[in-house]
Scaffold this active site. Sequence first.
Site: not given
Ligand code: MG
Length: 320
Positions: A59, A133
């Site tokens: 990320d 995620t």
């Molecule tokens: Mg995200």
Amino acid sequence: MFTRALSRLSVGFYPQLLRILATCGTTVSRAGRIVRAVSENGKLGIVDKGWNDLQTEADRAAQRCIVASLSKSFPNVTIIGEEETDPNEDIKPDWVETSLDENILKHVSNFPEEWKDVKDEDIVIWVDPLDGTAEYTQGLLDHVTVLIGIAVKGKAVAGVIHQPYYNYKAGPGATLGRTIWGMVGLGAFGYTQKQPPKGKNIITTTRSHSNKVVTDSVDACEPTEVIRVGGAGHKVLLLIEGEVHAYVFASPGCKKWDTCAPEAILTAIGGKLTDIHGSKLQYHKEVQHKNTAGVLATFSVDHQWYLDKIPQSAKDALKP
Ligand code: MG
Ligand code: AMP
Ligand code: MG
């Protein structure tokens, strides 16, 4: 030398919004390669930003790549990314991708009149460097997308959804990844549009951020089947590829970077993405990041039918 000078000259002929979208097209693939590299390396560096809100090195690195690339080419455009990373920290030179995607540029002849003179100060770019995620950390790789949405005067008008692991089940040697992109007034590209099966009502919703209001709202929509998968980007892809009839999420958990690119692409082909009251989402730079009144997205079915089915208790609980 000649070729470079020529291409620099020709860039001047493209409308700014097309240049931005075409840069998003190359940048998002570069970010997708970073997402794959982090999982191959195995050092995910997981941090929990809150309750059940994970962040990994993928990320962080993908966001640095996207923000560094877009801010280099478009220094006067506001860019809002999900992750709080220092934009100057740890940028590798090959992460800065400023080339233009030829597949997007070639649509210049059909470029909508409405967006021809858009000014930088009216544009906000919303970046979700890795959507899904939780699923990424669990190896559910086809749920993962990278999202870059472009808003003009608060409306989602263009975007890219990149699936870095598209084709990953095809075995060694298969080309991984695909990018779906679109612009309101121009259409959406990079996928095969399908209608969902007739006589069924398949609903997709969260698999990792559920609660009673979420499930009660899905149940109230009378699904014949519920598909619980990760990512707002992935769920909107299921919609436009005819796998599901509606995406129902009666929760304030989704943010503007989750919905801007999916909404733009969906709108470009005549679909709808609203909150659970049926109101349009806003994307100007001062807006609150949370979609506090939830998300309802449909394509090729009656959006209002689903709005009417959402329980009043959910509508009371989720105010704009
Ligand atoms: Mg995200
Ligand atoms: P999901 O469908 O659960 O994958 O959620 C879609 C997007 O919204 C993802 O980026 C999630 O991280 C985000 N999201 C949804 N619900 C929550 C929540 N309760 N807390 C944090 N993020 C959430
Ligand atoms: Mg997300």
